[in-house]
Design an enzyme around this catalytic site. Structure first.
Site, PDB file in Angstrom:
ATOM      1  N   ASN A   9       1.131  19.171  14.464  1.00  0.00           N
ATOM      2  CA  ASN A   9       0.028  18.750  15.091  1.00  0.00           C
ATOM      3  C   ASN A   9       0.295  19.057  16.538  1.00  0.00           C
ATOM      4  OD1 ASN A   9      -2.191  17.258  16.514  1.00  0.00           O
ATOM      5  ND2 ASN A   9      -1.161  15.304  15.932  1.00  0.00           N
ATOM      6  N   LYS A  11      -1.960  18.907  18.958  1.00  0.00           N
ATOM      7  CA  LYS A  11      -2.763  18.095  19.871  1.00  0.00           C
ATOM      8  C   LYS A  11      -3.351  18.810  21.120  1.00  0.00           C
ATOM      9  CE  LYS A  11       0.383  14.370  18.893  1.00  0.00           C
ATOM     10  NZ  LYS A  11       1.191  13.081  19.168  1.00  0.00           N
ATOM     11  N   HIS A  95      -6.188  10.378  12.893  1.00  0.00           N
ATOM     12  CA  HIS A  95      -4.959  10.372  13.833  1.00  0.00           C
ATOM     13  C   HIS A  95      -4.960   9.054  14.502  1.00  0.00           C
ATOM     14  CE1 HIS A  95      -1.879  11.239  16.812  1.00  0.00           C
ATOM     15  NE2 HIS A  95      -1.151  11.800  15.793  1.00  0.00           N
ATOM     16  N   GLU A  97      -4.299   8.804  17.699  1.00  0.00           N
ATOM     17  CA  GLU A  97      -4.989   8.839  18.905  1.00  0.00           C
ATOM     18  C   GLU A  97      -6.549   8.952  18.885  1.00  0.00           C
ATOM     19  OE1 GLU A  97      -2.776  12.219  19.748  1.00  0.00           O
ATOM     20  OE2 GLU A  97      -0.778  11.199  20.032  1.00  0.00           O
ATOM     21  N   GLU A 167       2.112   7.231   9.974  1.00  0.00           N
ATOM     22  CA  GLU A 167       2.670   7.270  11.253  1.00  0.00           C
ATOM     23  C   GLU A 167       2.551   6.139  12.216  1.00  0.00           C
ATOM     24  OE1 GLU A 167       2.094  11.804  12.911  1.00  0.00           O
ATOM     25  OE2 GLU A 167       0.243  10.643  13.151  1.00  0.00           O
ATOM     26  N   GLY A 173       5.585   9.916  19.992  1.00  0.00           N
ATOM     27  CA  GLY A 173       5.633  10.454  21.161  1.00  0.00           C
ATOM     28  C   GLY A 173       6.790   9.595  22.154  1.00  0.00           C
ATOM     29  N   SER A 213       7.808  11.202  16.060  1.00  0.00           N
ATOM     30  CA  SER A 213       9.317  11.625  16.556  1.00  0.00           C
ATOM     31  C   SER A 213      10.143  12.202  15.568  1.00  0.00           C
ATOM     32  CB  SER A 213       9.737  10.534  17.500  1.00  0.00           C
ATOM     33  OG  SER A 213       8.796  10.087  18.490  1.00  0.00           O
TER      34      SER A 213
HETATM   35  P1  PGA Z   1       5.365  13.069  17.855  1.00  0.00           P
HETATM   36  O1  PGA Z   1       3.911  12.940  17.300  1.00  0.00           O
HETATM   37  O2  PGA Z   1       6.275  13.896  16.832  1.00  0.00           O
HETATM   38  O3  PGA Z   1       5.224  13.776  19.204  1.00  0.00           O
HETATM   39  O4  PGA Z   1       5.802  11.653  17.754  1.00  0.00           O
HETATM   40  C1  PGA Z   1       3.451  12.789  15.764  1.00  0.00           C
HETATM   41  C2  PGA Z   1       1.813  12.860  15.841  1.00  0.00           C
HETATM   42  O5  PGA Z   1       1.315  12.242  16.507  1.00  0.00           O
HETATM   43  O6  PGA Z   1       1.364  13.180  14.670  1.00  0.00           O
END
Ligand code: PGA
Length: 251
Positions: A9, A11, A95, A97, A167, A173, A213
């Site tokens: 992803n 982003k 997601h 976010e 997630e 993140g 992560s």
């Molecule tokens: P990350 O993000 O691997 O940077 O923690 C995962 C995601 O948001 O899909």
């Protein structure tokens, strides 16, 4: 047998040139990898640049979001059929976010999943609890609501084109991964929810990815757990070598 999925992803990163360079670096590192479904999700404006590079490779293209209408006066939105037209086979939906910053709810996520499936896309359906919810012991209630709400009205046959991504929001993140045990516990719970709402065969067939992560260093442990079928990767998917290190978890 569930084929593992490793999905990147990207982003809100990587313009066309950077996206093309990233995937060009990735292709040779994963070209001999078999038995893993490899997916990358650039921003909309980089889809065509990436599509050109991955043509004829084992890498699939995903978008990060879509709208639920096929067309109309919806300024700024993208229809699932337009993503198919742009070369996508997958789309990430719901997601955290999107839920957190753009007001997506279980209801809108449900509409998007239905529209994506209707257009022929595979929906990567994201769920996960916040730290506050985990600390209040609400993880399983939140996930049950997200699964039931997100999949309302979706048949067992349709579910073959849904991939669930668990997630935990507190792990995205932050560098804090759920432990292998924590992730496995939740994945087993989610599979149990699917078995309850659908049937055992549907539950046994659905892929459930872990996200938050994930790195080359922790992917092996996660993938060794029986109910973890892959990863949705943010930060570590932005570099070809680290993403390839995750894709090649079995090597
Ligand atoms: P990350 O993000 O691997 O940077 O923690 C995962 C995601 O948001 O899909």
């Amino acid at each position: 047998m569930r084929i593992p999925v490793i999905a990147g992803n990207w982003k809100l990163f990587k313009n066309q040139a950077d996206a093309a360079a990233l995937v060009a670096g990735l292709i040779p590192l994963v070209k001999d990898t078999v038995g893993v479904e490899i997916v990358v999700s650039p921003v909309f404006t980089s889809l065509s640049a990436v599509r050109e590079k991955i043509c004829g490779t084992n890498i699939k293209l995903s978008a990060q979001n879509c709208y639920w209408e096929e067309e109309g006066a919806f300024t700024g939105e993208i229809a699932p059929g337009m993503l198919v037209d742009a070369g996508c086979s997958h789309v990430i939906i719901g997601h955290s976010e999107r839920r957190q910053y753009f007001g997506e709810t279980n209801e809108t996520v449900n509409k998007k999943i239905k529209a994506a499936l209707k257009a022929g896309l595979v929906a990567i359906f994201c769920i996960g609890e916040t730290l506050e919810q985990r600390e209040a012991d609400k993880t399983f209630d939140v996930l049950r609501d997200q699964v039931n709400g997100g999949l309302a009205g979706i048949t067992a046959a349709d579910l073959a084109k849904v991939i669930i991504a668990y997630e935990p929001v507190w792990a995205i993140g932050t560098g804090k991964t759920a432990s292998d045990d924590q992730a496995q516990e939740v994945h087993a719970f989610i599979r149990g929810l699917i078995a309850g709402e659908y049937d055992q065969a549907t539950a046994a067939a659905i892929r459930i990815l872990y996200g938050g992560s994930v790195k080359p260093e922790n992917v092996k442990g996660l993938m060794s757990r029986p109910d973890i079928d892959g990863a949705l990767v943010g930060g570590a998917s932005l570099k070809a070598d680290s993403f390839a290190g995750i894709v090649n978890f079995g090597k």
